[in-house]
Design a protein around this motif. Sequence first.
Motif, PDB file in Angstrom:
ATOM      1  N   GLN A   8       0.831  -1.206   0.000  1.00 31.75           N
ATOM      2  CA  GLN A   8       0.000   0.000   0.000  1.00 31.75           C
ATOM      3  C   GLN A   8       0.865   1.256   0.000  1.00 31.75           C
ATOM      4  O   GLN A   8       0.602   2.215  -0.720  1.00 31.75           O
ATOM      5  N   GLU A   9       1.915   1.252   0.807  1.00 30.90           N
ATOM      6  CA  GLU A   9       2.834   2.389   0.863  1.00 30.90           C
ATOM      7  C   GLU A   9       3.512   2.593  -0.494  1.00 30.90           C
ATOM      8  O   GLU A   9       3.644   3.722  -0.974  1.00 30.90           O
ATOM      9  N   ASN A  10       3.922   1.507  -1.116  1.00 28.82           N
ATOM     10  CA  ASN A  10       4.562   1.572  -2.425  1.00 28.82           C
ATOM     11  C   ASN A  10       3.607   2.168  -3.465  1.00 28.82           C
ATOM     12  O   ASN A  10       3.996   3.036  -4.252  1.00 28.82           O
ATOM     13  N   ASN A  11       2.367   1.712  -3.459  1.00 28.39           N
ATOM     14  CA  ASN A  11       1.381   2.239  -4.406  1.00 28.39           C
ATOM     15  C   ASN A  11       1.134   3.730  -4.172  1.00 28.39           C
ATOM     16  O   ASN A  11       1.020   4.505  -5.126  1.00 28.39           O
ATOM     17  N   LEU A  12       1.076   4.156  -2.919  1.00 28.06           N
ATOM     18  CA  LEU A  12       0.894   5.564  -2.598  1.00 28.06           C
ATOM     19  C   LEU A  12       2.073   6.383  -3.108  1.00 28.06           C
ATOM     20  O   LEU A  12       1.895   7.433  -3.725  1.00 28.06           O
ATOM     21  N   LEU A  13       3.284   5.903  -2.869  1.00 26.15           N
ATOM     22  CA  LEU A  13       4.471   6.621  -3.332  1.00 26.15           C
ATOM     23  C   LEU A  13       4.517   6.707  -4.862  1.00 26.15           C
ATOM     24  O   LEU A  13       4.921   7.725  -5.419  1.00 26.15           O
ATOM     25  N   LYS A  14       4.087   5.650  -5.518  1.00 22.38           N
ATOM     26  CA  LYS A  14       4.053   5.675  -6.979  1.00 22.38           C
ATOM     27  C   LYS A  14       3.076   6.732  -7.490  1.00 22.38           C
ATOM     28  O   LYS A  14       3.358   7.415  -8.470  1.00 22.38           O
ATOM     29  N   THR A  15       1.934   6.854  -6.820  1.00 21.81           N
ATOM     30  CA  THR A  15       0.950   7.846  -7.272  1.00 21.81           C
ATOM     31  C   THR A  15       1.411   9.264  -6.972  1.00 21.81           C
ATOM     32  O   THR A  15       1.075  10.194  -7.699  1.00 21.81           O
ATOM     33  N   LEU A  16       2.201   9.474  -5.931  1.00 21.04           N
ATOM     34  CA  LEU A  16       2.653  10.809  -5.564  1.00 21.04           C
ATOM     35  C   LEU A  16       3.920  11.233  -6.315  1.00 21.04           C
ATOM     36  O   LEU A  16       4.236  12.420  -6.359  1.00 21.04           O
ATOM     37  N   ALA A  17       4.641  10.280  -6.875  1.00 22.40           N
ATOM     38  CA  ALA A  17       5.897  10.605  -7.559  1.00 22.40           C
ATOM     39  C   ALA A  17       5.617  11.249  -8.909  1.00 22.40           C
ATOM     40  O   ALA A  17       4.665  10.891  -9.604  1.00 22.40           O
ATOM     41  N   SER A  18       6.461  12.191  -9.283  1.00 22.89           N
ATOM     42  CA  SER A  18       6.335  12.846 -10.593  1.00 22.89           C
ATOM     43  C   SER A  18       6.842  11.898 -11.673  1.00 22.89           C
ATOM     44  O   SER A  18       7.596  10.962 -11.390  1.00 22.89           O
ATOM     45  N   PRO A  19       6.456  12.142 -12.926  1.00 21.25           N
ATOM     46  CA  PRO A  19       6.951  11.294 -14.019  1.00 21.25           C
ATOM     47  C   PRO A  19       8.476  11.306 -14.114  1.00 21.25           C
ATOM     48  O   PRO A  19       9.089  10.280 -14.428  1.00 21.25           O
ATOM     49  N   GLU A  20       9.095  12.464 -13.807  1.00 19.61           N
ATOM     50  CA  GLU A  20      10.558  12.529 -13.849  1.00 19.61           C
ATOM     51  C   GLU A  20      11.174  11.630 -12.784  1.00 19.61           C
ATOM     52  O   GLU A  20      12.169  10.944 -13.010  1.00 19.61           O
ATOM     53  N   GLN A  21      10.596  11.656 -11.606  1.00 17.70           N
ATOM     54  CA  GLN A  21      11.106  10.816 -10.520  1.00 17.70           C
ATOM     55  C   GLN A  21      10.930   9.342 -10.851  1.00 17.70           C
ATOM     56  O   GLN A  21      11.807   8.525 -10.577  1.00 17.70           O
ATOM     57  N   MET A  22       9.800   8.987 -11.440  1.00 21.43           N
ATOM     58  CA  MET A  22       9.573   7.589 -11.819  1.00 21.43           C
ATOM     59  C   MET A  22      10.568   7.151 -12.896  1.00 21.43           C
ATOM     60  O   MET A  22      11.088   6.032 -12.855  1.00 21.43           O
ATOM     61  N   ALA A  23      10.838   8.032 -13.848  1.00 15.27           N
ATOM     62  CA  ALA A  23      11.806   7.705 -14.893  1.00 15.27           C
ATOM     63  C   ALA A  23      13.194   7.528 -14.291  1.00 15.27           C
ATOM     64  O   ALA A  23      13.934   6.602 -14.652  1.00 15.27           O
ATOM     65  N   GLN A  24      13.552   8.415 -13.363  1.00 16.63           N
ATOM     66  CA  GLN A  24      14.850   8.311 -12.701  1.00 16.63           C
ATOM     67  C   GLN A  24      14.938   6.996 -11.921  1.00 16.63           C
ATOM     68  O   GLN A  24      15.949   6.292 -11.977  1.00 16.63           O
ATOM     69  N   PHE A  25      13.875   6.678 -11.244  1.00 12.49           N
ATOM     70  CA  PHE A  25      13.843   5.434 -10.464  1.00 12.49           C
ATOM     71  C   PHE A  25      13.980   4.224 -11.385  1.00 12.49           C
ATOM     72  O   PHE A  25      14.760   3.304 -11.100  1.00 12.49           O
ATOM     73  N   GLN A  26      13.243   4.197 -12.486  1.00 17.61           N
ATOM     74  CA  GLN A  26      13.306   3.075 -13.421  1.00 17.61           C
ATOM     75  C   GLN A  26      14.720   2.934 -13.995  1.00 17.61           C
ATOM     76  O   GLN A  26      15.227   1.820 -14.150  1.00 17.61           O
ATOM     77  N   ALA A  27      15.359   4.065 -14.299  1.00 19.30           N
ATOM     78  CA  ALA A  27      16.725   4.022 -14.836  1.00 19.30           C
ATOM     79  C   ALA A  27      17.687   3.434 -13.807  1.00 19.30           C
ATOM     80  O   ALA A  27      18.570   2.635 -14.145  1.00 19.30           O
ATOM     81  N   GLN A  28      17.531   3.811 -12.560  1.00 20.40           N
ATOM     82  CA  GLN A  28      18.413   3.300 -11.506  1.00 20.40           C
ATOM     83  C   GLN A  28      18.180   1.815 -11.273  1.00 20.40           C
ATOM     84  O   GLN A  28      19.120   1.063 -11.031  1.00 20.40           O
TER      85      GLN A  28
END
Length: 145
Positions: free
Chosen positions: A92-112
Amino acid sequence: MSSQCYTVAMDLGVCQLRNFSISFLSSVLGKESASVRVDNSSSGASVVAIDNKIEQAMDLVKSHLMYAVREEVEVLKEQIKELIERNTQLEQENNLLKTLASPEQMAQFQAQVQTGGSPTGTGQPLVPAGTTQVLPSTQNSGMSA
């Protein structure tokens, strides 16, 4: 042991088994059975009596083991229940963080993740867009209070 017991190799084995059985029963059943003695004339009844004592001792050991296993199963069931609850909470925490993260942050995370680096390995923690970050005092070491 008397020399009567060693007339045949089979007798030797029977005597050794009886001595082992008596010492085993003495240790398992306690002091009251320590007075058990085997008559070297050994009728079939004494062999049956020893077999019955061994069977009783084995049943006692079995019941103790089953009790210990049941206790361990209960402990493990409780641990599994706690782990499932923790897993659900983290999902649940992970899903919440995913919804709150910006597209740039998600892209950075995926790259890492793809490069095998840690998500916060750059020293830039993920902060949802539109929020402010409070830095811990260790990162503000250049300023004195």
